[in-house]
Design a protein around this motif. Structure first.
Motif, PDB file in Angstrom:
ATOM      1  N   ILE A 260       2.265   7.442   3.668  1.00 20.84           N
ATOM      2  CA  ILE A 260       1.625   6.037   3.335  1.00 20.84           C
ATOM      3  C   ILE A 260       0.735   6.364   2.052  1.00 20.84           C
ATOM      4  CG2 ILE A 260       0.464   4.199   4.216  1.00 20.84           C
ATOM      5  CD1 ILE A 260       1.751   4.832   6.976  1.00 20.84           C
ATOM      6  N   ASN A 261      -0.067   7.320   2.070  1.00 18.67           N
ATOM      7  CA  ASN A 261      -1.042   7.249   0.993  1.00 18.67           C
ATOM      8  C   ASN A 261      -0.696   7.454  -0.576  1.00 18.67           C
ATOM      9  OD1 ASN A 261      -3.328   7.280   2.462  1.00 18.67           O
ATOM     10  ND2 ASN A 261      -3.687   9.490   2.974  1.00 18.67           N
ATOM     11  N   LYS A 262       0.902   8.081  -0.395  1.00 17.79           N
ATOM     12  CA  LYS A 262       1.529   8.195  -1.779  1.00 17.79           C
ATOM     13  C   LYS A 262       1.892   6.734  -2.036  1.00 17.79           C
ATOM     14  CE  LYS A 262       3.020  12.785  -0.886  1.00 17.79           C
ATOM     15  NZ  LYS A 262       4.473  13.479  -0.688  1.00 17.79           N
ATOM     16  N   ALA A 263       2.114   5.827  -1.199  1.00 15.23           N
ATOM     17  CA  ALA A 263       2.603   4.560  -1.353  1.00 15.23           C
ATOM     18  C   ALA A 263       1.695   3.383  -1.686  1.00 15.23           C
ATOM     19  CB  ALA A 263       3.680   4.295  -0.156  1.00 15.23           C
ATOM     20  N   VAL A 264       0.568   3.481  -0.778  1.00 15.48           N
ATOM     21  CA  VAL A 264      -0.448   2.453  -0.589  1.00 15.48           C
ATOM     22  C   VAL A 264      -0.932   1.977  -2.099  1.00 15.48           C
ATOM     23  CG1 VAL A 264      -2.206   3.735  -0.154  1.00 15.48           C
ATOM     24  CG2 VAL A 264      -2.171   1.086   0.547  1.00 15.48           C
ATOM     25  N   PRO A 265      -1.256   3.073  -3.043  1.00 15.29           N
ATOM     26  CA  PRO A 265      -1.926   2.311  -4.355  1.00 15.29           C
ATOM     27  C   PRO A 265      -0.807   1.448  -5.229  1.00 15.29           C
ATOM     28  CG  PRO A 265      -2.274   4.634  -4.038  1.00 15.29           C
ATOM     29  CD  PRO A 265      -1.303   4.513  -2.819  1.00 15.29           C
TER      30      PRO A 265
END
Length: 578
Positions: A260-265
């Motif tokens: 998710i941290n790869k996607a959220v930005p």
């Protein structure tokens, strides 16, 4: 005084300059070609909509002058993109009225599709969404518009998956769409292919088929990575997020956070609220399950901050946000924040209970709403016991409980009444009493009472008898005037004869014939029962689903949707017993 004079003078100059510039731009549009006006519209759309409006208005006027229907429809459609929602629907309706009987190119199919998207995303009206998708599909199929057919099917799949909980059917639709888009080479189809792979992965999570979810996430990620298109490359974020959600179901919380941290930005950058909410929500849940509650609450608060900006009801799963926040502040003995988030929870649940789709049933399965209201009552009591609002809070909550109980009881009584009326219809030898045949048995001095010559009375009665036998009352747009013209008589004579011999107005007479026919056909014709209410309405002579439903209810005291549902239920019970 001097300053006031200066301010007024400056304001006049600004207003004069604005009006002058607008007029100058309008004058400059005169004599432009369609292509030039279209280019000006695109140049100013969403940047200076006043100029975009001037350009497309000139485009529309030019199309009207030369009677070019296709360009006129294009103009109306472009204008709808820069106006408010209410006017947008008016332009959609204008295009549909122009092209329903004489379809031209992508009209009216594409506009029915746009109306469907409006009712789905702006109003959350599933019935109207499906009605418009049915119409879009009908016209697209007649016009061999394959692209629109698949776009329509894709949206039908979304409705079935996310709103009707018919996920297996949605999977079948999405796979056909993916197969089509995979073969296409247009840039737009490449996007649609990736979108379809993404919803396949999401839907498989709902079906708890996690390996299938991973398969489609990996496939989508590879296709996006190898596209060579920077915009398509951004789609990798959607598959990372979806796989993060998939890993959460497997209790792989660290893997969830990483994906998710790869996607959220990317979600934040492109302004995708829905998936940003998902990102924060599952980051919160993952940290919560890893027993890092302080960090989890930070993400749940971020989820709440975006939920508050939505104009529509959020996804059902996100209601858990307020459960987490409520319980956290309960553990901290923070009564004010505990009550704040409990109130948000109860408000959301109330919205879901009023929802016409499957969520209302899901809420009743998942939550004890009266118990939550009782919990809130206790909190309010604690918060207000030292204030003058103590008694008021109890009264308000009591009224809410009484109102909720009354609503539940009212709905129960209403369903019981519907059931009894349905059973009465099914027991009767005839579906419903047919209109009495018009006869001249009534002794009447036609000159004195009806003010209609006797020969005209007999002629009209014979014509009406033929009208009923040939079922011409099913004709769309039929009125007393059109019927009078058809049987070559005076509309006043026609109305007077019906009023006297049938003891009802022309409208009541027509509604009775149509509703009788509808009840009979719905009982006997299984295919008709699969139609939308709008389509059934059209079959029996109504142009509006609402008008048909109201007429049906007035005559048999139940809605057609309920009647159809009970007919199908009765049929299934009979098959089981056999």
């Amino acid at each position: 005084m001097y300053k006031a004079f200066v301010y007024c003078f400056i304001l006049k100059i600004i207003l004069f300059s604005t009006v002058t510039n607008a007029q100058s731009f309008k004058d400059s549009m005169q004599g432009r070609s369609f292509d030039e006006l279209y280019n000006f519209y695109n140049q100013y759309k969403n940047k200076d909509n006043s100029k975009a409006e001037i350009a497309i208005s000139e485009y529309i006027q030019k199309a009207k002058k030369i009677k070019d229907t296709l360009k006129l429809m294009n103009g109306f459609l472009k204008y709808s993109y820069i106006t408010n929602v209410e006017n947008r629907l008016k332009y959609y309706d204008s295009i549909i009225s122009f092209t329903t009987n004489k379809p031209i190119k992508d009209y009216p199919s594409s506009v029915f599709f746009l109306r469907a998207k409006h009712f789905l995303y702006e109003e959350r009206n599933i019935e109207k969404t499906l009605d418009n998708l049915t119409e879009a599909r009908k016209y697209a199929n007649a016009n061999n518009n394959t692209n629109l057919l698949y776009r329509t099917d894709y949206l039908i799949g979304i409705v079935k998956s996310e709103h009707l909980n018919e996920k297996d059917e949605a999977i079948s639709i999405f796979k056909k769409c993916a197969e089509f888009y995979a073969k296409e080479i247009e840039e737009g189809h490449k996007y649609q292919y990736l979108f379809t792979l993404h919803v396949l992965a999401e839907t498989y999570i709902g079906l708890k088929k996690y390996d299938s979810t991973t398969f489609y996430n990996n496939l989508g990620y590879q296709k996006a990575s190898g596209s060579g298109n920077p915009n398509l490359n951004l789609m990798k974020a959607y598959f990372s997020l979806c796989e993060g959600l998939n890993q959460y179901t497997k209790k792989q919380y660290v893997a969830t956070i990483d994906s998710i941290n790869k996607a959220v930005p990317i979600m934040i950058m492109i302004g995708d609220k829905s998936n940003t909410i998902d990102s924060y929500f599952y980051l919160g849940k993952s940290h919560y399950d890893l027993d890092d509650k302080e960090k989890a609450i930070t993400y749940f608060k971020k989820t709440d901050s975006i939920l508050e900006t939505l104009t529509s009801i959020p996804q059902y799963k996100h209601v858990k946000t307020y459960e987490y926040l409520k319980e956290y502040y309960k553990s901290k003995d923070d009564l004010e924040n505990q009550n704040k988030y409990l109130d948000k929870l109860n408000s959301l649940l109330n919205n879901y209970l009023n929802d016409k789709i499957f969520i209302s049933t899901k809420v009743k399965e998942d939550y004890d709403v009266p118990l939550l209201l009782e919990e809130q009552q206790v909190l309010i009591t604690k918060l207000n016991k030292n204030t003058n609002t103590y008694q008021s809070s109890i009264i308000i909550l009591a009224l809410l409980l009484i109102t909720s109980g009354s609503l539940v009881y009212y709905q129960y009584r209403k369903k019981q009444g519907y059931r009894l009326r349905f059973e009465k219809l099914m027991k009767e030898q005839k579906t419903i009493s047919k209109p009495d045949p018009i006869t001249t048995n009534k002794q009447v001095d036609t000159e004195k009472v009806l003010k209609v010559p006797e020969k005209h009375v007999n002629y009209i009665l014979e014509a009406l008898d033929k009208f009923e036998k040939e079922q011409r009352y099913l004709t769309l747009g039929l009125s007393s005037q059109s019927l009078a013209d058809e049987i070559q008589t005076n509309v006043k004579y026609l109305s007077r004869v019906i009023n006297h011999f049938k003891n009802k107005t022309f409208t009541s007479y027509l509604n009775e014939l149509r509703v009788n026919y509808a009840v009979k056909e719905l009982k006997e014709n299984a295919t008709l029962r699969k139609f939308t209410i709008k389509a059934i309405a059209n079959e029996v002579g109504y142009s509006s689903a609402e008008t048909f439903s109201n007429a049906f209810y007035r005559q048999v005291q139940i809605k057609p949707s309920y009647f159809i549902k009970q007919l199908e239920k009765t049929k299934k019970e009979q098959q089981i017993n056999e």
